[in-house]
Design a protein around this motif. Structure first.
Motif, PDB file in Angstrom:
ATOM      1  N   TYR A   1      12.553  -5.872   1.696  1.00 16.06           N
ATOM      2  CA  TYR A   1      12.353  -7.066   2.486  1.00 16.06           C
ATOM      3  C   TYR A   1      11.984  -6.601   3.896  1.00 16.06           C
ATOM      4  N   ARG A   2      11.464  -7.511   4.699  1.00 18.89           N
ATOM      5  CA  ARG A   2      11.176  -7.181   6.081  1.00 18.89           C
ATOM      6  C   ARG A   2      11.461  -8.367   6.979  1.00 18.89           C
TER       7      ARG A   2
ATOM      8  N   ARG B   1      13.867 -13.103   7.519  1.00 21.23           N
ATOM      9  CA  ARG B   1      13.646 -12.008   6.583  1.00 21.23           C
ATOM     10  C   ARG B   1      12.851 -12.528   5.390  1.00 21.23           C
ATOM     11  N   GLU B   2      11.870 -11.725   4.942  1.00 19.22           N
ATOM     12  CA  GLU B   2      11.018 -12.152   3.843  1.00 19.22           C
ATOM     13  C   GLU B   2      10.869 -11.049   2.808  1.00 19.22           C
ATOM     14  N   LEU B   3      10.627 -11.484   1.573  1.00 17.13           N
ATOM     15  CA  LEU B   3      10.424 -10.536   0.484  1.00 17.13           C
ATOM     16  C   LEU B   3       9.108  -9.784   0.666  1.00 17.13           C
ATOM     17  N   VAL B   4       9.144  -8.482   0.400  1.00 13.97           N
ATOM     18  CA  VAL B   4       7.925  -7.678   0.376  1.00 13.97           C
ATOM     19  C   VAL B   4       7.569  -7.342  -1.075  1.00 13.97           C
ATOM     20  N   ALA B   5       8.515  -6.723  -1.776  1.00 13.86           N
ATOM     21  CA  ALA B   5       8.256  -6.334  -3.165  1.00 13.86           C
ATOM     22  C   ALA B   5       9.577  -6.019  -3.854  1.00 13.86           C
TER      23      ALA B   5
ATOM     24  N   THR C   1       7.041  -7.216  -8.474  1.00 16.37           N
ATOM     25  CA  THR C   1       6.543  -8.437  -7.844  1.00 16.37           C
ATOM     26  C   THR C   1       6.207  -8.101  -6.400  1.00 16.37           C
ATOM     27  N   TYR C   2       5.232  -8.820  -5.851  1.00  7.30           N
ATOM     28  CA  TYR C   2       4.783  -8.577  -4.483  1.00  7.30           C
ATOM     29  C   TYR C   2       4.578  -9.893  -3.746  1.00  7.30           C
TER      30      TYR C   2
ATOM     31  N   PHE D   1       0.227  -2.577  -0.741  1.00 10.05           N
ATOM     32  CA  PHE D   1       1.519  -1.901  -0.886  1.00 10.05           C
ATOM     33  C   PHE D   1       1.826  -1.682  -2.361  1.00 10.05           C
ATOM     34  N   THR D   2       2.516  -0.588  -2.647  1.00 10.28           N
ATOM     35  CA  THR D   2       2.940  -0.296  -4.008  1.00 10.28           C
ATOM     36  C   THR D   2       4.411   0.084  -4.007  1.00 10.28           C
TER      37      THR D   2
END
Length: 113
Positions: free
Chosen positions: A35-36, A43-47, A56-57, A65-66
């Motif tokens: 998260y970032r 705060r938000e989901l990245v992957a 999931t992305y 991003f991987t």
């Protein structure tokens, strides 16, 4: 209890690459991810990645991003390519352990234009 220790943050120029790592102190059988949180934002989901490798992305990072995971090392990675200034944030490692949300201490990523 389980601890998550992140590494790999820093300053990078726009268009460059950075690799974040997060090592767990115990084996994680469930979801891990990143998260970032940018300054002044939520705060938000990245992957995320399951133990079996399903990912999931966020739409904002798809194709750049991987996320990957090494279960033998209890480690999750985030390869960041083609970074943009809007990727600047504190990046937090996440794991679901025994139905509890576990967070790392965060690592700063700053992208200069």
């Amino acid at each position: 209890q389980v601890q998550l220790v992140e590494s790999g943050g820093g300053l990078v120029q726009a268009g460059g690459s950075l690799r974040l790592s997060c090592a767990a102190s115990r084996s994680i059988l469930s979801l891990m991810g990143w998260y970032r949180q940018a300054s002044g934002k939520q705060r938000e989901l990245v992957a995320t990645v399951t133990r079996g490798g399903s990912t999931t992305y966020a739409d904002s990072v798809k194709g750049r991003f991987t996320i990957s995971r090494d279960n033998a090392k209890n480690t999750v990675y985030l390869q960041m390519n083609g970074v943009k200034p809007e990727d600047t944030a504190v990046y937090y490692c996440y794991a679901n352990f025994a139905w509890r949300d576990i967070w790392g201490q965060g690592t700063q990523v700053t992208v200069s234009s």
